[in-house]
Design a protein around this motif. Structure first.
Motif, PDB file in Angstrom:
ATOM      1  N   LEU A  52       8.566   3.707   5.699  1.00 30.60           N
ATOM      2  CA  LEU A  52       7.696   4.236   4.266  1.00 30.60           C
ATOM      3  C   LEU A  52       7.719   5.678   4.387  1.00 30.60           C
ATOM      4  O   LEU A  52       7.923   6.420   3.458  1.00 30.60           O
ATOM      5  CB  LEU A  52       6.523   3.558   4.006  1.00 30.60           C
ATOM      6  CG  LEU A  52       6.395   2.427   3.568  1.00 30.60           C
ATOM      7  CD1 LEU A  52       4.887   1.742   3.389  1.00 30.60           C
ATOM      8  CD2 LEU A  52       7.069   2.166   2.260  1.00 30.60           C
ATOM      9  N   SER A  64       9.996   7.464  -7.221  1.00 31.82           N
ATOM     10  CA  SER A  64      10.436   6.067  -7.753  1.00 31.82           C
ATOM     11  C   SER A  64       9.286   4.981  -7.142  1.00 31.82           C
ATOM     12  O   SER A  64       8.914   4.057  -8.001  1.00 31.82           O
ATOM     13  CB  SER A  64      11.623   5.589  -7.120  1.00 31.82           C
ATOM     14  OG  SER A  64      12.194   4.372  -7.223  1.00 31.82           O
ATOM     15  N   ARG A  65       8.974   5.063  -5.962  1.00 38.82           N
ATOM     16  CA  ARG A  65       8.028   4.255  -5.301  1.00 38.82           C
ATOM     17  C   ARG A  65       6.717   4.667  -6.025  1.00 38.82           C
ATOM     18  O   ARG A  65       5.765   3.552  -6.163  1.00 38.82           O
ATOM     19  CB  ARG A  65       8.008   4.388  -3.661  1.00 38.82           C
ATOM     20  CG  ARG A  65       9.209   3.882  -2.974  1.00 38.82           C
ATOM     21  CD  ARG A  65       9.159   3.426  -1.765  1.00 38.82           C
ATOM     22  NE  ARG A  65      10.489   3.204  -1.305  1.00 38.82           N
ATOM     23  CZ  ARG A  65      10.400   2.326  -0.436  1.00 38.82           C
ATOM     24  NH1 ARG A  65       9.600   1.949   0.132  1.00 38.82           N
ATOM     25  NH2 ARG A  65      11.769   2.216  -0.032  1.00 38.82           N
ATOM     26  N   VAL A  66       6.413   5.633  -6.172  1.00 40.26           N
ATOM     27  CA  VAL A  66       4.892   6.096  -7.028  1.00 40.26           C
ATOM     28  C   VAL A  66       4.949   5.483  -8.251  1.00 40.26           C
ATOM     29  O   VAL A  66       4.136   4.629  -8.521  1.00 40.26           O
ATOM     30  CB  VAL A  66       4.701   7.587  -7.046  1.00 40.26           C
ATOM     31  CG1 VAL A  66       3.620   7.993  -7.812  1.00 40.26           C
ATOM     32  CG2 VAL A  66       4.571   7.961  -5.638  1.00 40.26           C
ATOM     33  N   PHE A  68       6.676   2.898  -9.367  1.00 45.02           N
ATOM     34  CA  PHE A  68       6.588   1.555  -9.242  1.00 45.02           C
ATOM     35  C   PHE A  68       5.178   1.030  -8.961  1.00 45.02           C
ATOM     36  O   PHE A  68       4.782  -0.257  -9.575  1.00 45.02           O
ATOM     37  CB  PHE A  68       7.508   0.786  -7.890  1.00 45.02           C
ATOM     38  CG  PHE A  68       7.320  -0.513  -7.963  1.00 45.02           C
ATOM     39  CD1 PHE A  68       8.117  -1.438  -8.727  1.00 45.02           C
ATOM     40  CD2 PHE A  68       6.924  -1.084  -6.400  1.00 45.02           C
ATOM     41  CE1 PHE A  68       8.070  -2.968  -8.438  1.00 45.02           C
ATOM     42  CE2 PHE A  68       6.785  -2.661  -6.451  1.00 45.02           C
ATOM     43  CZ  PHE A  68       7.487  -3.257  -7.363  1.00 45.02           C
ATOM     44  N   ALA A  69       4.552   1.652  -7.865  1.00 48.68           N
ATOM     45  CA  ALA A  69       3.248   1.227  -7.743  1.00 48.68           C
ATOM     46  C   ALA A  69       2.284   1.417  -8.845  1.00 48.68           C
ATOM     47  O   ALA A  69       1.427   0.382  -9.058  1.00 48.68           O
ATOM     48  CB  ALA A  69       2.689   2.308  -6.542  1.00 48.68           C
ATOM     49  N   ALA A  70       2.543   2.313  -9.663  1.00 44.05           N
ATOM     50  CA  ALA A  70       1.602   2.649 -10.951  1.00 44.05           C
ATOM     51  C   ALA A  70       2.047   1.431 -11.891  1.00 44.05           C
ATOM     52  O   ALA A  70       0.888   1.136 -12.388  1.00 44.05           O
ATOM     53  CB  ALA A  70       2.250   3.957 -11.474  1.00 44.05           C
ATOM     54  N   ARG A  71       3.198   1.019 -12.135  1.00 47.56           N
ATOM     55  CA  ARG A  71       3.273  -0.126 -12.893  1.00 47.56           C
ATOM     56  C   ARG A  71       2.642  -1.324 -12.471  1.00 47.56           C
ATOM     57  O   ARG A  71       2.319  -2.014 -13.162  1.00 47.56           O
ATOM     58  CB  ARG A  71       4.799  -0.377 -13.042  1.00 47.56           C
ATOM     59  CG  ARG A  71       5.700   0.635 -13.787  1.00 47.56           C
ATOM     60  CD  ARG A  71       7.152   0.143 -14.363  1.00 47.56           C
ATOM     61  NE  ARG A  71       7.963   0.046 -13.179  1.00 47.56           N
ATOM     62  CZ  ARG A  71       8.540   0.876 -12.393  1.00 47.56           C
ATOM     63  NH1 ARG A  71       8.414   2.043 -12.731  1.00 47.56           N
ATOM     64  NH2 ARG A  71       9.383   0.431 -11.493  1.00 47.56           N
ATOM     65  N   CYS A  72       2.879  -1.684 -11.062  1.00 44.54           N
ATOM     66  CA  CYS A  72       2.015  -2.654 -10.481  1.00 44.54           C
ATOM     67  C   CYS A  72       0.767  -2.889 -10.637  1.00 44.54           C
ATOM     68  O   CYS A  72      -0.098  -3.689 -11.049  1.00 44.54           O
ATOM     69  CB  CYS A  72       2.542  -2.619  -9.086  1.00 44.54           C
ATOM     70  SG  CYS A  72       4.090  -3.146  -8.632  1.00 44.54           S
ATOM     71  N   ASN A  73       0.068  -1.611 -10.744  1.00 42.50           N
ATOM     72  CA  ASN A  73      -1.499  -1.427 -11.004  1.00 42.50           C
ATOM     73  C   ASN A  73      -1.780  -1.756 -12.397  1.00 42.50           C
ATOM     74  O   ASN A  73      -2.856  -2.144 -12.542  1.00 42.50           O
ATOM     75  CB  ASN A  73      -1.986   0.089 -10.425  1.00 42.50           C
ATOM     76  CG  ASN A  73      -1.985  -0.077  -8.782  1.00 42.50           C
ATOM     77  OD1 ASN A  73      -2.193  -1.182  -8.215  1.00 42.50           O
ATOM     78  ND2 ASN A  73      -1.799   1.197  -8.337  1.00 42.50           N
ATOM     79  N   GLU A  74      -0.905  -1.584 -13.299  1.00 38.93           N
ATOM     80  CA  GLU A  74      -1.074  -1.613 -14.814  1.00 38.93           C
ATOM     81  C   GLU A  74      -1.188  -3.210 -14.933  1.00 38.93           C
ATOM     82  O   GLU A  74      -2.002  -3.627 -16.063  1.00 38.93           O
ATOM     83  CB  GLU A  74       0.044  -0.901 -15.691  1.00 38.93           C
ATOM     84  CG  GLU A  74      -0.111   0.562 -15.728  1.00 38.93           C
ATOM     85  CD  GLU A  74       1.172   1.038 -16.129  1.00 38.93           C
ATOM     86  OE1 GLU A  74       2.059   0.331 -16.835  1.00 38.93           O
ATOM     87  OE2 GLU A  74       1.233   2.271 -16.411  1.00 38.93           O
ATOM     88  N   LYS A  76      -2.637  -5.464 -13.256  1.00 37.33           N
ATOM     89  CA  LYS A  76      -3.771  -6.237 -12.916  1.00 37.33           C
ATOM     90  C   LYS A  76      -4.782  -6.165 -13.824  1.00 37.33           C
ATOM     91  O   LYS A  76      -5.219  -5.875 -14.836  1.00 37.33           O
ATOM     92  CB  LYS A  76      -4.554  -5.398 -11.539  1.00 37.33           C
ATOM     93  CG  LYS A  76      -3.354  -5.797 -10.233  1.00 37.33           C
ATOM     94  CD  LYS A  76      -4.198  -5.000  -9.150  1.00 37.33           C
ATOM     95  CE  LYS A  76      -3.189  -5.034  -7.966  1.00 37.33           C
ATOM     96  NZ  LYS A  76      -3.402  -4.547  -6.925  1.00 37.33           N
TER      97      LYS A  76
END
Length: 76
Positions: A52, A64-66, A68-74, A76
């Motif tokens: 990482l 790209s990873r940031v 993706f993480a933001a989309r994953c948090n949305e 929830k």
């Protein structure tokens, strides 16, 4: 219950996360407490973290990873 004495620095290193002696002492405490060899799991975690951290050299991968993480948090 089985007991075992450990150097104070090894116990403190294990519970505080601040290394106060050789890392082998932490492994000994963790191995005794879990009844298993924890080194393979720690080494696997270290490799994952290293991978990482390597993305930090590539700004596009970081973005790209940031994202993706933001989309994953949305979700929830």
């Amino acid at each position: 219950m089985t007991t075992k004495e450990f150097p104070t620095r090894d116990v403190l290193s294990t519970i505080t996360g601040i290394l106060m002696g050789p890392i082998g002492g932490v492994y000994e405490v963790l191995n005794f407490m879990t009844g298993e060899d924890v080194k393979p799991a720690i080494d696997a975690a270290r490799r994952s973290i290293a991978a990482l951290l390597n993305i930090a050299n590539d700004p596009d991968q970081v973005k790209s990873r940031v994202a993706f993480a933001a989309r994953c948090n949305e979700v929830k």
